[in-house]
Design a protein around this motif. Sequence first.
Motif, PDB file in Angstrom:
ATOM      1  N   ALA A  77       0.830  -1.208   0.000  1.00 18.49           N
ATOM      2  CA  ALA A  77       0.000   0.000   0.000  1.00 18.49           C
ATOM      3  C   ALA A  77       0.861   1.253   0.000  1.00 18.49           C
ATOM      4  O   ALA A  77       2.023   1.236   0.423  1.00 18.49           O
ATOM      5  CB  ALA A  77      -0.926   0.001   1.213  1.00 18.49           C
ATOM      6  N   ALA A  78       0.260   2.331  -0.502  1.00 14.15           N
ATOM      7  CA  ALA A  78       0.892   3.652  -0.487  1.00 14.15           C
ATOM      8  C   ALA A  78      -0.133   4.643   0.045  1.00 14.15           C
ATOM      9  O   ALA A  78      -1.322   4.531  -0.256  1.00 14.15           O
ATOM     10  CB  ALA A  78       1.322   4.047  -1.902  1.00 14.15           C
ATOM     11  N   ILE A  79       0.334   5.596   0.855  1.00 14.90           N
ATOM     12  CA  ILE A  79      -0.581   6.614   1.372  1.00 14.90           C
ATOM     13  C   ILE A  79      -0.181   7.961   0.769  1.00 14.90           C
ATOM     14  O   ILE A  79       0.995   8.315   0.726  1.00 14.90           O
ATOM     15  CB  ILE A  79      -0.604   6.619   2.918  1.00 14.90           C
ATOM     16  N   VAL A  80      -1.196   8.659   0.240  1.00 11.36           N
ATOM     17  CA  VAL A  80      -0.968   9.929  -0.459  1.00 11.36           C
ATOM     18  C   VAL A  80      -1.528  11.074   0.382  1.00 11.36           C
ATOM     19  O   VAL A  80      -2.714  11.070   0.731  1.00 11.36           O
ATOM     20  CB  VAL A  80      -1.656   9.916  -1.844  1.00 11.36           C
ATOM     21  N   ASP A  81      -0.688  12.029   0.709  1.00 10.98           N
ATOM     22  CA  ASP A  81      -1.071  13.238   1.449  1.00 10.98           C
ATOM     23  C   ASP A  81      -1.731  12.954   2.801  1.00 10.98           C
ATOM     24  O   ASP A  81      -2.807  13.504   3.112  1.00 10.98           O
ATOM     25  CB  ASP A  81      -1.984  14.140   0.589  1.00 10.98           C
ATOM     26  N   PRO A  82      -1.101  12.135   3.636  1.00  9.10           N
ATOM     27  CA  PRO A  82      -1.635  11.967   4.990  1.00  9.10           C
ATOM     28  C   PRO A  82      -1.530  13.282   5.771  1.00  9.10           C
ATOM     29  O   PRO A  82      -0.608  14.071   5.548  1.00  9.10           O
ATOM     30  CB  PRO A  82      -0.733  10.899   5.603  1.00  9.10           C
ATOM     31  N   VAL A  83      -2.483  13.500   6.666  1.00 10.83           N
ATOM     32  CA  VAL A  83      -2.547  14.738   7.466  1.00 10.83           C
ATOM     33  C   VAL A  83      -2.201  14.399   8.912  1.00 10.83           C
ATOM     34  O   VAL A  83      -2.758  13.451   9.482  1.00 10.83           O
ATOM     35  CB  VAL A  83      -3.969  15.353   7.379  1.00 10.83           C
ATOM     36  N   TRP A  84      -1.269  15.165   9.472  1.00 12.48           N
ATOM     37  CA  TRP A  84      -0.814  14.936  10.849  1.00 12.48           C
ATOM     38  C   TRP A  84      -1.989  14.816  11.818  1.00 12.48           C
ATOM     39  O   TRP A  84      -2.008  13.923  12.679  1.00 12.48           O
ATOM     40  CB  TRP A  84       0.129  16.073  11.270  1.00 12.48           C
ATOM     41  N   ASP A 112       0.955  -3.786   3.897  1.00  9.91           N
ATOM     42  CA  ASP A 112       2.387  -3.496   3.949  1.00  9.91           C
ATOM     43  C   ASP A 112       2.577  -2.103   3.345  1.00  9.91           C
ATOM     44  O   ASP A 112       2.605  -1.961   2.124  1.00  9.91           O
ATOM     45  CB  ASP A 112       3.120  -4.584   3.139  1.00  9.91           C
ATOM     46  N   LEU A 113       2.652  -1.095   4.215  1.00 12.42           N
ATOM     47  CA  LEU A 113       2.794   0.287   3.722  1.00 12.42           C
ATOM     48  C   LEU A 113       4.216   0.475   3.219  1.00 12.42           C
ATOM     49  O   LEU A 113       5.172   0.400   3.997  1.00 12.42           O
ATOM     50  CB  LEU A 113       2.478   1.299   4.832  1.00 12.42           C
ATOM     51  N   ILE A 114       4.360   0.722   1.916  1.00  8.64           N
ATOM     52  CA  ILE A 114       5.724   0.820   1.371  1.00  8.64           C
ATOM     53  C   ILE A 114       6.079   2.223   0.881  1.00  8.64           C
ATOM     54  O   ILE A 114       7.242   2.475   0.583  1.00  8.64           O
ATOM     55  CB  ILE A 114       5.988  -0.232   0.265  1.00  8.64           C
ATOM     56  N   TYR A 115       5.097   3.150   0.832  1.00 10.68           N
ATOM     57  CA  TYR A 115       5.425   4.547   0.517  1.00 10.68           C
ATOM     58  C   TYR A 115       4.492   5.491   1.276  1.00 10.68           C
ATOM     59  O   TYR A 115       3.293   5.237   1.359  1.00 10.68           O
ATOM     60  CB  TYR A 115       5.231   4.873  -0.978  1.00 10.68           C
ATOM     61  N   ALA A 116       5.077   6.589   1.785  1.00 13.77           N
ATOM     62  CA  ALA A 116       4.283   7.740   2.227  1.00 13.77           C
ATOM     63  C   ALA A 116       4.631   8.868   1.260  1.00 13.77           C
ATOM     64  O   ALA A 116       5.809   9.207   1.102  1.00 13.77           O
ATOM     65  CB  ALA A 116       4.633   8.115   3.656  1.00 13.77           C
ATOM     66  N   LEU A 117       3.624   9.398   0.588  1.00 14.25           N
ATOM     67  CA  LEU A 117       3.890  10.381  -0.466  1.00 14.25           C
ATOM     68  C   LEU A 117       3.176  11.701  -0.186  1.00 14.25           C
ATOM     69  O   LEU A 117       2.063  11.714   0.362  1.00 14.25           O
ATOM     70  CB  LEU A 117       3.396   9.875  -1.823  1.00 14.25           C
TER      71      LEU A 117
END
Length: 234
Positions: free
Chosen positions: A25-32, A46-51
């Motif tokens: 999985a990849a997460i796009v623009d997560p907010v704090w 399996d989170l493999i990118y934070a973008l």
Amino acid sequence: MQVRQLNEGVWARTYLVICDETSKAAIVDPVWDYLDTYGPHLEGLDLIYALSTHTHADHISGSFALSEKYGCPYVMHASSACLQVTKYVNDGDELPLGHMNLRFHHVPGHTSDSMIIEAGDYLFTGDFLFNGDGGVGRDDLPSGRLADHWDSMKVMDRFSDEAFVCSGHEPPEVEASTLGWNRENNPIFSLASFDDYVQWQNESTQRLGAVSKIKIALPANIFAEVPENIPWLS
Ligand SMILES: [Fe+2]
């Protein structure tokens, strides 16, 4: 492939892209502010990118925190000033996500480091392009350039009408529409000249007013450091 929008009832949008076959999985623009709510969505994946699609000025990014927590790269465009980015990408680059690829398209304008992330039929456009009346993001913030944004609209010619526009901000009730629908209904696509674009931006900026969180959010995102007191959370 699955795409889920994770933030409920707010304007900022965060997307989770999942390869079904591999659970990568990849997460796009997560907010704090909403990091606590992402945990359950990430379980079993399996989170493999934070973008981040660009350097955000209106909220603190959750990308650097997730990158650390999950030990995955923090991905941004090569021109980004943000520290703790561990994977820089350029226009045309691809990164594998299980059995699929993420492809990157540099679209400077709203910020100099804005990019579209293409995943299958989905376009994560950040604040480069919104759905319908939202038009596009403002160009009057640090590194914003009107002429670049107008030029970058040519990049949309790379994509088909069937692509879904998943932007960084929409009113909560607005759903992602196709690029074909936007070509008919988003006012930016019917502007005839750069002068018309400047006028649209001037009117839009007046309507939006000042960005309330910018003096805290922007340095936090550039230095990848969250202040002890976040006024809007305390
Ligand atoms: Fe933005």
